[in-house]
Design an enzyme around this catalytic site. Structure first.
Site, PDB file in Angstrom:
ATOM      1  N   SER A   1     -57.335  10.550  11.727  1.00  0.00           N
ATOM      2  CA  SER A   1     -56.463   9.939  12.736  1.00  0.00           C
ATOM      3  C   SER A   1     -55.523  11.007  13.300  1.00  0.00           C
ATOM      4  O   SER A   1     -54.397  11.171  12.842  1.00  0.00           O
ATOM      5  CB  SER A   1     -55.655   8.811  12.105  1.00  0.00           C
ATOM      6  OG  SER A   1     -54.749   8.303  13.039  1.00  0.00           O
ATOM      7  N   SER A  35     -59.721   6.404  13.621  1.00  0.00           N
ATOM      8  CA  SER A  35     -59.124   5.454  14.560  1.00  0.00           C
ATOM      9  C   SER A  35     -58.103   6.093  15.472  1.00  0.00           C
ATOM     10  O   SER A  35     -57.698   7.230  15.306  1.00  0.00           O
ATOM     11  CB  SER A  35     -58.499   4.286  13.788  1.00  0.00           C
ATOM     12  OG  SER A  35     -57.170   4.571  13.473  1.00  0.00           O
ATOM     13  N   GLY A  36     -57.690   5.280  16.449  1.00  0.00           N
ATOM     14  CA  GLY A  36     -56.712   5.721  17.435  1.00  0.00           C
ATOM     15  C   GLY A  36     -55.284   5.471  16.980  1.00  0.00           C
ATOM     16  O   GLY A  36     -54.348   5.722  17.730  1.00  0.00           O
ATOM     17  N   ASP A  37     -55.112   4.972  15.751  1.00  0.00           N
ATOM     18  CA  ASP A  37     -53.748   4.771  15.242  1.00  0.00           C
ATOM     19  C   ASP A  37     -53.816   4.891  13.712  1.00  0.00           C
ATOM     20  O   ASP A  37     -54.763   5.480  13.192  1.00  0.00           O
ATOM     21  CB  ASP A  37     -53.193   3.424  15.734  1.00  0.00           C
ATOM     22  CG  ASP A  37     -51.669   3.439  15.864  1.00  0.00           C
ATOM     23  OD1 ASP A  37     -51.014   4.027  14.987  1.00  0.00           O
ATOM     24  OD2 ASP A  37     -51.132   2.872  16.817  1.00  0.00           O
ATOM     25  N   ASP A  38     -52.837   4.348  12.987  1.00  0.00           N
ATOM     26  CA  ASP A  38     -52.831   4.504  11.535  1.00  0.00           C
ATOM     27  C   ASP A  38     -54.125   3.970  10.915  1.00  0.00           C
ATOM     28  O   ASP A  38     -54.607   2.909  11.295  1.00  0.00           O
ATOM     29  CB  ASP A  38     -51.647   3.738  10.933  1.00  0.00           C
ATOM     30  CG  ASP A  38     -50.316   4.202  11.516  1.00  0.00           C
ATOM     31  OD1 ASP A  38     -50.138   5.421  11.710  1.00  0.00           O
ATOM     32  OD2 ASP A  38     -49.455   3.341  11.788  1.00  0.00           O
TER      33      ASP A  38
END
Ligand SMILES: *[C@@H]1O[C@H](CO)[C@@H](O)[C@H](O)[C@H]1NC(C)=O
Ligand SMILES: *[C@@H]1O[C@H](CO)[C@@H](O)[C@H](O)[C@H]1NC(C)=O
Ligand SMILES: *[C@@H]1O[C@H](CO)[C@@H](O)[C@H](O)[C@H]1NC(C)=O
Ligand SMILES: *[C@@H]1O[C@H](CO)[C@@H](O)[C@H](O)[C@H]1NC(C)=O
Ligand SMILES: *[C@@H]1O[C@H](CO)[C@@H](O)[C@H](O)[C@H]1NC(C)=O
Ligand SMILES: *[C@@H]1O[C@H](CO)[C@@H](O)[C@H](O)[C@H]1NC(C)=O
Ligand SMILES: *[C@@H]1O[C@H](CO)[C@@H](O)[C@H](O)[C@H]1NC(C)=O
Ligand SMILES: *[C@@H]1O[C@H](CO)[C@@H](O)[C@H](O)[C@H]1NC(C)=O
Ligand SMILES: *[C@@H]1O[C@H](CO)[C@@H](O)[C@H](O)[C@H]1NC(C)=O
Length: 478
Positions: free
Chosen positions: A296, A262-265
């Protein structure tokens, strides 16, 4: 739970058995209805008496026709059965485009193999609903107290299941990411699946793609099982804030066997933002996360905070893997958050290519408005990490508490960190923290002395089971 961790193999054998049985039908007159039923079995916390397909409500799976009305009609109709054995809505193979829709109680949304639910990209297909009381405003924009409804949403529900034969829910978030990057959002983006004030929730065996922002967000909810999710979004900065799973002011949560890019946590445990979260005061607690694989590059394997104002406690994390991820289990908080992060237990984590293995910060910043109480200091204590192997690491630990408000009871044992070709010169940077270590390389900072001195020592991990680990799965069919 035992059953749910074995079925892949078990069911494959059953399918083979069914095929053999079907082959014998003409000869032996075996009841083939029974046999076909076995082919469509799935594990769930409850089975349903009633069943219908989206096509019975006019659904068209061509990827272009809007099914917003079909979903609404189907779920309104099936909600009549909530006090009569419940109902399941079957999504057949195909591409089912729809706007946001709401779930109902005693209800299963079942996505067959090759069923894809596509989210509309038109903001008009997402009604505006009030912001969360524990946040006080929208995260992307204050939005006059409003935000977009999540794509799939539930409020005040009990006994809700979203599962399938690994069907797909695609948030088609590209337009939302674009609006975010170009400051064109008047309201906070929708999450993919959000469940509020609900209990007895199962979300399993699905592929979730490209959420507009967070993917799975249970809030003010309890008794939640999340299993076998594949969650995929492009890395940051393409897909901002696409956290995988964010339990928020929720208790008794089991998350297992998930794969998240993903693009975050990959996972973030939260409980509200500054004075709003303090006022609501509902913690996230009794959570177990196991067998998670995370990629990530710009965020954490698991973050605790930064919005943790209702408290985060009794979190058990084990048997997880991080690859090409910025940090491991990260604590982030700020002056004004209040609340606490305590009784955190981590064991058996493997990491490859990391910026930080250990990362904590008391100076995260980011506040809802200017009314934050500067006296509201968070309590961070009893944080345990055991059995961690990492390789290709830039910096072992960056641990910064708060001046006058130390993070205490940090225990780190049995850790082996292999450094990258160009590691930081300072490997352990520690300020305003207290605790101890045992069997950790490279050598920790002076604030975390080696207490056990060669003795076999492991930081604590609870031996009791959480009630959510003992929930019985039924074998259901459609
Ligand atoms: C879903 O329910 C909320 C109330 O919780 C309501 O405001 C919203 O309009 C509903 N959304 C849809 C798509 O019906
Ligand atoms: C949820 O329940 C609360 C308390 O009973 C009620 O005030 C609220 O209107 C309900 N919300 C929805 C969307 O059903
Ligand atoms: C999950 O989906 C896969 C792919 O269709 C299927 O083989 C498997 O039996 C399902 N597992 C569960 C637990 O439902
Ligand atoms: C589900 O599909 C994804 C992506 O297509 C795949 O990577 C994953 O292994 C599948 N999971 C199961 C349980 O079949
Ligand atoms: C946001 O608000 C501005 C100013 O009121 C308005 O011009 C614009 O059309 C709105 N944008 C969206 C996407 O609703
Ligand atoms: C540690 O976790 C890995 C991967 O998640 C798993 O394969 C392994 O069996 C675990 N080790 C122990 C001792 O539980
Ligand atoms: C090690 O990490 C660096 C980034 O720090 C990365 O460029 C490189 O590909 C990694 N090497 C391996 C073998 O994974
Ligand atoms: C907080 O105060 C500053 C300076 O007074 C102001 O510029 C800013 O807009 C305020 N922020 C919010 C969220 O109200
Ligand atoms: C160490 O941490 C302190 C406090 O967060 C920070 O000010 C300092 O820049 C850090 N030093 C290095 C070398 O990273």
């Amino acid at each position: 739970m035992d059953r749910s961790s074995t079925p892949a193999m078990f069911q494959t054998m059953e399918v083979v058995f069914v095929i053999v049985l079907l082959g014998l039908v003409s000869v032996g007159r075996v009841d083939c209805r029974q046999a076909i039923k076995l082919n469509s079995e799935y594990p769930a916390i409850s089975c349903r008496k009633h069943s219908a397909s989206l096509t019975e409500y006019g659904g068209i799976g061509d990827g272009k026709t809007s099914n917003t009305k079909a979903f609404k009609k189907a779920i309104d109709d099936l909600s009549k059965f909530s006090s009569d054995g419940g109902a399941q809505l079957i999504i057949p193979p195909g591409k089912w485009l729809t706007g946001s829709f709401n779930l109902t109680s005693h209800f299963t949304l079942y996505l067959q193999k090759d069923a894809v639910i596509l989210a509309s990209q038109d903001a008009k297909d997402f009604p505006l609903i009030p912001v969360l009381p524990s946040y006080g405003r929208g995260r992307d924009a204050p939005g006059d107290g409003l935000r977009y409804n999540s794509f799939i949403h539930g409020t005040n529900l009990t006994d809700v299941i979203i599962t399938g034969a690994n069907g797909t829910i695609d948030g088609q978030g590209q337009n939302w990411w674009h609006r975010y990057h170009h400051n064109k959002l008047n309201y906070t983006r929708p999450t993919l699946i959000e469940i509020l004030y609900s209990s007895h929730i199962q979300i399993s065996n699905l592929t979730l793609l490209n959420s507009p922002q967070w993917f799975v967000h249970p809030v003010y909810s309890s008794n939640i099982i999340i299993q076998k999710l594949t969650i995929l979004a492009p890395y940051d900065p393409v897909s901002p804030n696409t956290d995988g799973i964010n339990p928020d002011s929720s208790s008794n949560v089991l998350i297992e066997d998930c794969y998240i890019v993903s693009g975050d946590d990959c996972i973030s445990l939260k409980s509200g933002w500054d004075q709003y979260g303090i006022k609501v005061g509902i913690p996230t607690q009794h959570v177990i996360i196991r067998r998670l694989t995370c990629i990530s590059p710009d965020s954490a394997l698991i973050a605790l905070g930064s919005e943790m104002s209702g408290g985060v406690q009794d979190i058990r994390i084990e048997d997880t893997v991080a690859i090409n991820t910025e940090s491991g289990i990260r604590i982030k908080t700020a002056i004004g958050r209040g609340g606490y992060v305590k009784d955190i237990f981590v064991r058996n984590v493997t990491m490859h290519t990391m910026k930080y293995v250990f990362w904590m910060t008391g100076m995260y910043g980011s506040h809802p408005d200017n009314n934050t109480d500067p006296k509201a200091l968070p309590v961070i204590q009893n944080i345990n990490y055991n059995d961690i192997r990492a390789e290709n690491v830039t910096m072992s630990a960056n641990l910064a508490g708060m001046k006058g408000n130390q993070f205490t009871g940090i225990c780190i044992s049995n850790v082996n960190i292999g450094l990258s070709a160009k590691p930081k010169e300072l490997q352990w940077n520690c300020t305003d923290i207290a605790g101890f270590t045992s069997g950790v390389t490279p050598k920790p900072c002076a604030l975390l002395p080696d207490k056990a001195a060669g003795k076999d020592f492991s930081c604590h991990f609870p031996t009791d089971r959480l009630p959510i680990e003992d929930v019985k799965m039924n074998t259901c069919s459609y």
